[in-house]
Design a protein around this motif. Structure first.
Motif, mmCIF file in Angstrom:
data_model
loop_
_atom_site.group_PDB
_atom_site.id
_atom_site.type_symbol
_atom_site.label_atom_id
_atom_site.label_comp_id
_atom_site.label_asym_id
_atom_site.label_seq_id
_atom_site.Cartn_x
_atom_site.Cartn_y
_atom_site.Cartn_z
ATOM 1 N N PRO A 56 0.801 -1.231 0.000
ATOM 2 C CA PRO A 56 0.000 0.000 0.000
ATOM 3 C C PRO A 56 0.837 1.285 0.000
ATOM 4 O O PRO A 56 0.399 2.306 -0.519
ATOM 5 C CB PRO A 56 -0.821 -0.105 1.291
ATOM 6 N N ASP A 57 2.050 1.219 0.548
ATOM 7 C CA ASP A 57 2.889 2.421 0.586
ATOM 8 C C ASP A 57 3.375 2.838 -0.797
ATOM 9 O O ASP A 57 3.471 4.019 -1.093
ATOM 10 C CB ASP A 57 4.093 2.209 1.510
ATOM 11 N N THR A 58 3.673 1.857 -1.640
ATOM 12 C CA THR A 58 4.177 2.172 -2.983
ATOM 13 C C THR A 58 3.092 2.040 -4.053
ATOM 14 O O THR A 58 3.280 2.502 -5.180
ATOM 15 C CB THR A 58 5.338 1.230 -3.368
ATOM 16 N N GLY A 59 1.989 1.371 -3.710
ATOM 17 C CA GLY A 59 0.946 1.120 -4.694
ATOM 18 C C GLY A 59 1.265 -0.033 -5.622
ATOM 19 O O GLY A 59 0.565 -0.256 -6.615
ATOM 20 N N MET A 60 2.333 -0.804 -5.305
ATOM 21 C CA MET A 60 2.710 -1.938 -6.142
ATOM 22 C C MET A 60 1.562 -2.948 -6.200
ATOM 23 O O MET A 60 1.003 -3.320 -5.169
ATOM 24 C CB MET A 60 3.962 -2.612 -5.603
#
Length: 140
Positions: A56-60
């Motif tokens: 969730p932090d990078t949206g990967m």
């Protein structure tokens, strides 16, 4: 449910040519497949908007799905957190397809209607389609 697809278009006049389509209805899959069958259309990257991000932090994304239409066959590759990299187990007479850094081995192409049905299932379930047969391959 929503699938977003983006792809490159081979164009000597514009080395950055590309296109895309957002599909929200099953009928939109037919338009996507038709557009992928157009001359000079490259491999399409697909993502399902309703799936959770792996990070969730990078949206990967938690999935990597690519598709193409070439030589009258549809090609689809899929990997996610629950499945290893696989391509469709298709028509033994379908030729291999190499696009960018993705390799579809011979026999992994299906008739375009089968590809469309698999994509409609992906649209409605956000999961790897079960209406088609898969075979794991080395993504390299």
């Amino acid at each position: 449910m929503t699938i977003t697809a983006v792809w490159a278009i081979s164009s000597p006049a514009n080395t950055h040519a590309g296109d895309g389509l957002t599909v929200t209805e099953p009928s939109g899959v037919d338009e996507l497949v038709d557009r992928l069958a157009e001359p000079n259309t490259g491999l399409a990257a697909l993502w399902h908007e309703q799936r959770e991000a792996a990070d969730p932090d990078t949206g990967m994304l938690d999935h990597d799905v690519v598709t193409a239409v070439a030589a009258g066959f549809g090609y689809l590759a899929y990997i996610d957190t629950d499945h290893d990299y696989a391509v469709l187990d298709g028509d033994p007479d379908s030729p291999p397809l190499h696009v960018d850094d993705v390799h579809f081995p011979a026999g992994s192409g299906v008739v375009v209607d089968v590809l469309a049905e698999a994509l409609r299932e992906f649209l409605s379930t956000a999961r790897r389609p079960v209406a088609v047969e898969w075979r794991e391959v080395d993504p390299g």
